[in-house]
Design an enzyme around this catalytic site. Structure first.
Site, PDB file in Angstrom:
ATOM      1  N   LYS A   1      25.392 -25.531 -20.862  1.00  0.00           N
ATOM      2  CA  LYS A   1      25.091 -26.951 -21.067  1.00  0.00           C
ATOM      3  C   LYS A   1      24.524 -27.198 -22.475  1.00  0.00           C
ATOM      4  O   LYS A   1      24.424 -28.330 -22.930  1.00  0.00           O
ATOM      5  CB  LYS A   1      24.114 -27.456 -19.998  1.00  0.00           C
ATOM      6  CG  LYS A   1      24.696 -27.394 -18.572  1.00  0.00           C
ATOM      7  CD  LYS A   1      23.680 -27.853 -17.545  1.00  0.00           C
ATOM      8  CE  LYS A   1      24.112 -27.636 -16.099  1.00  0.00           C
ATOM      9  NZ  LYS A   1      25.061 -28.657 -15.609  1.00  0.00           N
TER      10      LYS A   1
ATOM     11  N   HIS B   1      33.565 -26.510  -7.132  1.00  0.00           N
ATOM     12  CA  HIS B   1      32.645 -27.184  -8.064  1.00  0.00           C
ATOM     13  C   HIS B   1      32.374 -26.401  -9.334  1.00  0.00           C
ATOM     14  O   HIS B   1      31.491 -26.781 -10.107  1.00  0.00           O
ATOM     15  CB  HIS B   1      31.296 -27.455  -7.389  1.00  0.00           C
ATOM     16  CG  HIS B   1      31.365 -28.461  -6.297  1.00  0.00           C
ATOM     17  ND1 HIS B   1      31.165 -29.807  -6.503  1.00  0.00           N
ATOM     18  CD2 HIS B   1      31.617 -28.315  -4.983  1.00  0.00           C
ATOM     19  CE1 HIS B   1      31.278 -30.449  -5.345  1.00  0.00           C
ATOM     20  NE2 HIS B   1      31.553 -29.561  -4.405  1.00  0.00           N
TER      21      HIS B   1
ATOM     22  N   LYS C   1      25.592 -41.448 -14.392  1.00  0.00           N
ATOM     23  CA  LYS C   1      24.378 -42.239 -14.141  1.00  0.00           C
ATOM     24  C   LYS C   1      23.884 -42.885 -15.434  1.00  0.00           C
ATOM     25  O   LYS C   1      23.429 -44.030 -15.434  1.00  0.00           O
ATOM     26  CB  LYS C   1      23.293 -41.349 -13.511  1.00  0.00           C
ATOM     27  CG  LYS C   1      23.693 -40.853 -12.119  1.00  0.00           C
ATOM     28  CD  LYS C   1      22.830 -39.691 -11.628  1.00  0.00           C
ATOM     29  CE  LYS C   1      23.513 -38.995 -10.449  1.00  0.00           C
ATOM     30  NZ  LYS C   1      22.933 -37.674 -10.141  1.00  0.00           N
TER      31      LYS C   1
ATOM     32  N   LYS D   1      19.149 -32.297 -17.173  1.00  0.00           N
ATOM     33  CA  LYS D   1      20.040 -31.552 -16.290  1.00  0.00           C
ATOM     34  C   LYS D   1      19.466 -30.153 -16.174  1.00  0.00           C
ATOM     35  O   LYS D   1      18.503 -29.815 -16.877  1.00  0.00           O
ATOM     36  CB  LYS D   1      21.455 -31.492 -16.870  1.00  0.00           C
ATOM     37  CG  LYS D   1      21.494 -31.053 -18.364  1.00  0.00           C
ATOM     38  CD  LYS D   1      22.913 -31.029 -18.912  1.00  0.00           C
ATOM     39  CE  LYS D   1      23.433 -32.380 -19.311  1.00  0.00           C
ATOM     40  NZ  LYS D   1      24.597 -32.822 -18.586  1.00  0.00           N
ATOM     41  N   ARG D   2      20.030 -29.323 -15.260  1.00  0.00           N
ATOM     42  CA  ARG D   2      19.578 -27.942 -15.190  1.00  0.00           C
ATOM     43  C   ARG D   2      19.681 -27.289 -16.563  1.00  0.00           C
ATOM     44  O   ARG D   2      20.564 -27.630 -17.352  1.00  0.00           O
ATOM     45  CB  ARG D   2      20.423 -27.156 -14.180  1.00  0.00           C
ATOM     46  CG  ARG D   2      20.121 -27.484 -12.753  1.00  0.00           C
ATOM     47  CD  ARG D   2      18.699 -27.169 -12.377  1.00  0.00           C
ATOM     48  NE  ARG D   2      18.516 -25.743 -12.226  1.00  0.00           N
ATOM     49  CZ  ARG D   2      18.229 -25.135 -11.087  1.00  0.00           C
ATOM     50  NH1 ARG D   2      18.070 -25.828  -9.980  1.00  0.00           N
ATOM     51  NH2 ARG D   2      18.074 -23.827 -11.033  1.00  0.00           N
TER      52      ARG D   2
ATOM     53  N   THR E   1      27.539 -35.320 -13.283  1.00  0.00           N
ATOM     54  CA  THR E   1      27.350 -36.615 -12.619  1.00  0.00           C
ATOM     55  C   THR E   1      26.231 -37.389 -13.310  1.00  0.00           C
ATOM     56  O   THR E   1      26.205 -38.613 -13.260  1.00  0.00           O
ATOM     57  CB  THR E   1      26.996 -36.421 -11.125  1.00  0.00           C
ATOM     58  OG1 THR E   1      26.048 -35.352 -11.023  1.00  0.00           O
ATOM     59  CG2 THR E   1      28.221 -36.085 -10.308  1.00  0.00           C
TER      60      THR E   1
HETATM   61  C1  GLS Z   1      28.299 -28.341 -10.046  1.00  0.00           C
HETATM   62  C2  GLS Z   1      28.882 -28.523 -11.439  1.00  0.00           C
HETATM   63  O1  GLS Z   1      28.258 -27.660 -12.336  1.00  0.00           O
HETATM   64  C3  GLS Z   1      28.806 -29.961 -11.955  1.00  0.00           C
HETATM   65  O2  GLS Z   1      29.568 -30.072 -13.141  1.00  0.00           O
HETATM   66  C4  GLS Z   1      29.355 -30.934 -10.919  1.00  0.00           C
HETATM   67  O3  GLS Z   1      29.192 -32.260 -11.358  1.00  0.00           O
HETATM   68  C5  GLS Z   1      28.632 -30.729  -9.600  1.00  0.00           C
HETATM   69  C6  GLS Z   1      29.172 -31.615  -8.509  1.00  0.00           C
HETATM   70  O4  GLS Z   1      30.545 -31.494  -8.396  1.00  0.00           O
HETATM   71  O5  GLS Z   1      28.788 -29.371  -9.160  1.00  0.00           O
HETATM   72  N1  GLS Z   1      28.637 -27.048  -9.522  1.00  0.00           N
HETATM   73  C7  GLS Z   1      27.532 -26.339  -9.185  1.00  0.00           C
HETATM   74  O6  GLS Z   1      27.536 -25.209  -8.691  1.00  0.00           O
HETATM   75  N2  GLS Z   1      26.438 -27.030  -9.474  1.00  0.00           N
HETATM   76  C8  GLS Z   1      26.808 -28.242  -9.979  1.00  0.00           C
HETATM   77  O7  GLS Z   1      26.045 -29.120 -10.298  1.00  0.00           O
END
Ligand code: GLS
Length: 836
Positions: free
Chosen positions: A576, A379, A682, A570-571, A678
C-alpha cells in the site's frame, strides 16, 4: 400437560398515557423517552445517583433494538411464508462498526431520539460516543461484509450473515514513543445490547480423531467420523436493519462452548481438572480474531475457527430447511451461500459430508447441490495470502474432510485429464493438493472447484485473476467467472458520517439519494454554481475542523482546517506504500529547508492504520511516520506550511470523522496488488480528489469521475511485471535521482529518530536493495504528481468543482449496485417486502 389457556391481556396504560406496545415499538419522542426511562429502570437498574452516560447509551440501544425486534420478527415470518431463497454470506469477519447511530438512521428516528434524550437532559452525540465498536474484522474484507449486510436488508433481500463471535476483536492500537502497541479489545466488557443470545440454537462440531467404515441397513458402505473432541456452537443474533424499509435481517455469530456430557468420563473418574481444561480448550476456538489482513496465518486454531463457524452455519441451514418441510434435495433452491474469500471454503467439503455421510445422499446428487449452492469471491492476488494448509495439520483436525477432498480431487482431475489430455503439468497445477515442497490443501482451488460462480472485486482484479492465480480454472470453466466491483454503503459513509453534506444533498436532490445514488449525477450542474460551491466548501471546512479537534484531543497535534488535508488511512502494508507517501513528505520538507521562500500549498499529511503485530516492516513504517511527524511539527521553519499526524487506532468510528474531512485521498499501491480498495470509494463519496495508481477500483473511479478530475501517476500493472521480469535494481533509481538519494540519506542518518541511525536502517536498506513494491521506481512520478496537486489546490473554485464532481459521479460505488449484481447474476434472490 394441557396447552396453556389462551388469555387476552390488555396493554397496560402507563402514567404518560402510552400503552406498553408504544413503549416497545412507538417511534415518537414520548414513546422513546418512556422506553429509555423504562430500560434505565428495569434493564439496567442503577439508582439515579449512579446512572452513567453509558447507561443512557445502553438504555437507548435497548429501546432501539426493541423497535428493530418488531421488524425482525416480521421479516423472519415473511421470509418463511413466502418461501424465498435466502442469501447466506459466510465470512470469518464482519467489521460492523458502532450500531446505534446507524440503526437510528436506518429506522428514520434520529431526530426523535435526539429530542427524547434532550428531554432527559442528555446529548445524543455524547451518548453515541459511549459505544464500544464491534471490531470483528481486520480491514476492507470485513467491512465489505458489513456494507453488504446493510444493502441486502435495504434492498429487501432475505439474508443471513454467518460468522464468528470473537470474544476479542481486532486489537486497539496505541502509539507509545512512535511505536504501535497492541491492547486487547475487550469489546464485550460492558455487555452488548445489540445481540440476542440463542442458547437453544446450538450445533455440535467435531475435531480430530479417525474415521471408521461400516455397512448400513441397506447394505451401502458408509463412513463414520469418530472425533477426538466435540465443541458446541451457540448462536448470537444481531438484527441488521435496512434503510427506509421494514426488512431487518440477521447477523448470526457462533460462539464456542464445551460440551459437558462429553466430559462425563473425566468427571466420573474424578479427573475434574482434566475436564475443566478440556472446557477451556473448547472455548478458545472463538476467543480472538487473528489480526493479519492479507497474509494467511497457518495456525491450527485458525483452521479450527474456520471449520467451526462453517459447520455450525451449514448445520443451521439444514436444520431450518427441515423445519420448513423442504426436502434436502432442494437445498440449492433455498440457499445461496457465498464464500467471502477462502476462509470459509471448507464449507464445500462440509456440505458434502453432511449430505453424503449424514443425510445419505449419493455422491453425484450431493455434488450437484454443493456446486449449485456455493459462490466464491476472491479478494487478493498476493501469493502470501493464498490459503494452504499443511496436510498433516489438516488430517489431524479434519480426517474425514481430507478423505472427501481426495475423492473430490480424484473426480476433478479425471475431468481435467478428459479436457486436456496428456497435459500432466496442468493436472499438477490444478490439483487440490499441492505437492511441491510440503504437501498441502489449496483452499482457493477447493473454492473454485466447489462453486458455480467465481468473482473478483474490481474489473482489473477480475481480469488479473483469470490471467494469473485462477488461469487454469478460467480455461476449464470460463462461464463460472465474473466481476463484481466492490461498493460501500452510502448510509453509513455519507448520510451518517457527513451530516452537513447530507443536509445539502437533501436540499438539492430530495431525500431518495441514499437509496438511489445515480441521482447524485444531478449535482454535476451545480458544480458551476458559485453559491453552491461556497456551501460545499463551508461543509468541507466544518468537517476538517471536526477532525482537527479529534486529532488535537488524541495526539496533541494542532492542524489548520484551511490547509489541504491529504489523507492515507488503511492497514499498514508495504504494497500500500505508506512509505512512498513519507518519501514525498521528506522531499517537501527538504525543499522548504533549502528554499524557505518556496511557494507551496500548506498541507496536513494525515495517516491512520494498524499493522499486523508480527509484521516487522509495517511496524517500522508507523514509527517512521511518527518520527517524521515529530521532527516536522516541531520545526518552526516549516510547521506553518506543513504538518504530519498519525491518528491512533483507525477504526470504523473515527473513519466516519476522517473520510468527510479529506481533500486528497491517497490510493498509491503498486499496480496489480490492491484487489479493489473500498476506502478509495468512501473518500470519493465525500468529495475528496484521488491521487492514485491504476490499481484495483481506482481504475473505475477514474473512469467515472473523468481523467481530468483524478491525479494519476505511476507504473501500470504490465510495466510493473515487465520491470520485475527484466530484473529491478532500485539502486539505479537512486543513482539517477539526487533528491531521492538525499531523502533516503536523511532518513538513514537518524535525523527523524533523535539521532539514532539504527531505527530506520532496515526500511532504507529494504528500499535500496530489494524494494519489492517498486516504491523507488514510482517515486519521481509521485512527487511530480503531488506538484500538480499543489498547483490545483491554489485554484479554490476549480478544486471545489472537481470535489463536487467526485461526489456526483460516485453512484456506481454504492454497495446497493454491487448487491443487485450479486443477487441478479450469482444468487438469483428476489426481494420480499415486509409489512408490519
Ligand atoms: C481485501 C483487499 O486487499 C482489498 O483491496 C479489497 O477491497 C477488500 C474487499 O474486497 O479485500 N483482501 C483482503 O484480504 N483484505 C482486504 O481488505
Amino acid at each position: 400437560k394441557p396447552p396453556p389457556k389462551q388469555i387476552k391481556i390488555a396493554p397496560p396504560v402507563t402514567t404518560t398515557g402510552l400503552t406498553d406496545v408504544d413503549v416497545r415499538s412507538g417511534m415518537q419522542v414520548a414513546a422513546l423517552k418512556q422506553a429509555v426511562t423504562d430500560h434505565l429502570r428495569y434493564s439496567i437498574g442503577h439508582p439515579p445517583v449512579a446512572t452513567t452516560l453509558h447507561d443512557y447509551y445502553y438504555a437507548l440501544a435497548l429501546a432501539v433494538r426493541d423497535r428493530m425486534q418488531h421488524r425482525w420478527l416480521n421479516t423472519l415470518q415473511t421470509n418463511f411464508d413466502l418461501k424465498r431463497k435466502i442469501v447466506c454470506y459466510l465470512s470469518a469477519e464482519f467489521l460492523m462498526g458502532p450500531h446505534l447511530g446507524n440503526n437510528l438512521l436506518n429506522l428514520g428516528i434520529e431526530q426523535e431520539a435526539r429530542a427524547a434524550l434532550a428531554e432527559l437532559g442528555q446529548d445524543l452525540d455524547i451518548v453515541l460516543e459511549c459505544e464500544e465498536e464491534p471490531g470483528l474484522g481486520n480491514g476492507g474484507l470485513g467491512r465489505l461484509a458489513a456494507c453488504y449486510l446493510d444493502s441486502l436488508a435495504t434492498l429487501q433481500r432475505p439474508a443471513v450473515g454467518y460468522g464468528i463471535r470473537y470474544e476479542f476483536g481486532i486489537f486497539d492500537q496505541e502509539i507509545h514513543d512512535g511505536w504501535q502497541a497492541e491492547i486487547t479489545d475487550k469489546w464485550l466488557r460492558y455487555g452488548n445490547p445489540w445481540e440476542i443470545a440463542k442458547p437453544e440454537v446450538a450445533h455440535y462440531v467435531n475435531w480430530g480423531g479417525h474415521t471408521e467404515y461400516y455397512r448400513d441397513e441397506a447394505g451401502n458402505d458408509r463412513v463414520r467420523w469418530m472425533p477426538y473432541r466435540v465443541v458446541k456452537g451457540t448462536a448470537y443474533d444481531t438484527p441488521t436493519q435496512g434503510y427506509g424499509v421494514n426488512n431487518c435481517n440477521t447477523l448470526r455469530l457462533w460462539s464456542a462452548e464445551a460440551v459437558e456430557s462429553f466430559d462425563f468420563q473425566a468427571f466420573n473418574t474424578g479427573d475434574y481438572y482434566q475436564a475443566v481444561e478440556d472446557k477451556i480448550i473448547s472455548e478458545t476456538v472463538t476467543k480472538v480474531l487473528y489480526p493479519n489482513d492479507e497474509p494467511q496465518i497457518g495456525k491450527h486454531l485458525r483452521l479450527g475457527q474456520q471449520y467451526f463457524f462453517v459447520s455450525c452455519s451449514l448445520q443451521n441451514m439444514l436444520h431450518i430447511l427441515s423445519l420448513s418441510g423442504v426436502p434436502v434435495e432442494n437445498f440449492a433452491e433455498r440457499y445461496a451461500v457465498q464464500l467471502n474469500d477462502t476462509h470459509p471454503s471448507i464449507g464445500v467439503v462440509e456440505l458434502m459430508r453432511l449430505l453424503v455421510d449424514e443425510r445419505r445422499l449419493d455422491w453425484d446428487k450431493a455434488w450437484a447441490i454443493t456446486v449449485q449452492t456455493f459462490g466464491y469471491t476472491n479478494h487478493t492476488l498476493l501469493p502470501e495470502a493464498l490459503e494452504t494448509w499443511p496436510l498433516p495439520m489438516f488430517q489431524a483436525l479434519l480426517p474425514r474432510h481430507l478423505e472427501i477432498i481426495y475423492e473430490i480431487n480424484r473426480r476433478f482431475l479425471d475431468e481435467v485429464r478428459a479436457r486436456f489430455s496428456g497435459d500432466e503439468a496442468r493436472v499438477a497445477r490444478m490439483s487440490l493438493i499441492g505437492e511441491e515442497g510440503e504437501k498441502c490443501v489449496r483452499m482457493a482451488h477447493l473454492a473454485a472447484v466447489g462453486s458455480h460462480a467465481i468473482n473478483g472485486v474490481a474489473a482489473l482484479h477480475s481480469d488479473l485473476l483469470k490471467a494469473s492465480v485462477l488461469k487454469d480454472f478460467y480455461e476449464m470453466w470460463p462461464e463460472r467467472f465474473s466481476n463484481k466491483t466492490n461498493g460501500v454503503t452510502p448510509r453509513r459513509f455519507l448520510a451518517l458520517a457527513n451530516p452537513g453534506l447530507r443536509a445539502l444533498l437533501n436540499e438539492a436532490l430530495g431525500e431518495q439519494w441514499p437509496v438511489n445514488m445515480e441521482q447524485l449525477h444531478q449535482l454535476e450542474a451545480k458544480a458551476d454554481d458559485a453559491a453552491f460551491r461556497r456551501k460545499w466548501r463551508a461543509i468541507k471546512e466544518a468537517n476538517k475542523k471536526r477532525l482537527a479537534d479529534y486529532i488535537l484531543a488524541h495526539t496533541d497535534i494542532e492542524l489548520d482546517p484551511t490547509w489541504l488535508f491529504d489523507i492515507q488511512v488503511k492497514r499498514i502494508h508495504e504494497y500500500k506504500r505508506q512509505h512512498l507517501n513519507v518519501l514525498h513528505i521528506v522531499t517537501l520538507y527538504r525543499r522548504l529547508k533549502e528554499n524557505p521562500g518556496l511557494n507551496i500549498s500548506p498541507r496536513a499529511f494525515i495517516f491512520g492504520g494498524k499493522a499486523a503485530p508480527g509484521y516487522f516492516m509495517a511496524k517500522r513504517i508507523i514509527k517512521l511516520i511518527n518520527g517524521v511527524a515529530e521532527t516536522i511539527n516541531a520545526d518552526p521553519d516549516v510547521n506553518t506550511r506543513m504538518k504530519v499526524a498519525f491518528v491512533p487506532n483507525f477504526n470504523v468510528q473515527n473513519a466516519q470523522l476522517i473520510y468527510p474531512a479529506a481533500d486528497l485521498s491517497e490510493q498509491i499501491s503498486t499496480a496489480g496488488k490492491e484487489a479493489s480498495g473500498t476506502g478509495n470509494m468512501k473518500f470519493m463519496l465525500n468529495g475528496a480528489l484521488t491521487i492514485g495508481t491504476l490499481d484495483g477500483a481506482n481504475v473505475e473511479i477514474r473512469e467515472e469521475v473523468g481523467a481530468e478530475n483524478f491525479f494519476l501517476f505511476g507504473l501500470t500493472t504490465e510495466e510493473v511485471e515487465h520491470i520485475k521480469r527484466e530484473g529491478y535494481h532500485p539502486t539505479d533509481c537512486i543513482a539517477s535521482n539526487s533528491e531521492l538519494r538525499t531523502v533516503l540519506e536523511l532518513i538513514n542518518s537518524g535525523y527523524f529518530s533523535r539521532g539514532d541511525a539504527e531505527v530506520f536502517r532496515s526500511v532504507v536498506n529494504n528500499l535500496t536493495y530489494s524494494d519489492p513494491f517498486l516504491v523507488l521506481a514510482d517515486y519521481a512520478a509521485y512527487v511530480a504528481c503531488q506538484e500538480r496537486v499543489s498547483a490545483a489546490w491554489q485554484d479554490k473554485e476549480n478544486w471545489t468543482r472537481m470535489s463536487i464532481l467526485n461526489t456526483a459521479r460516485s453512484g456506481k460505488f454504492s454497495s446497493d449496485r454491487a448487491i443487485r449484481e450479486y443477487c441478479d447474476e450469482i444468487w438469483n434472490v428476489q426481494p420480499a417486502t415486509v409489512k408490519l
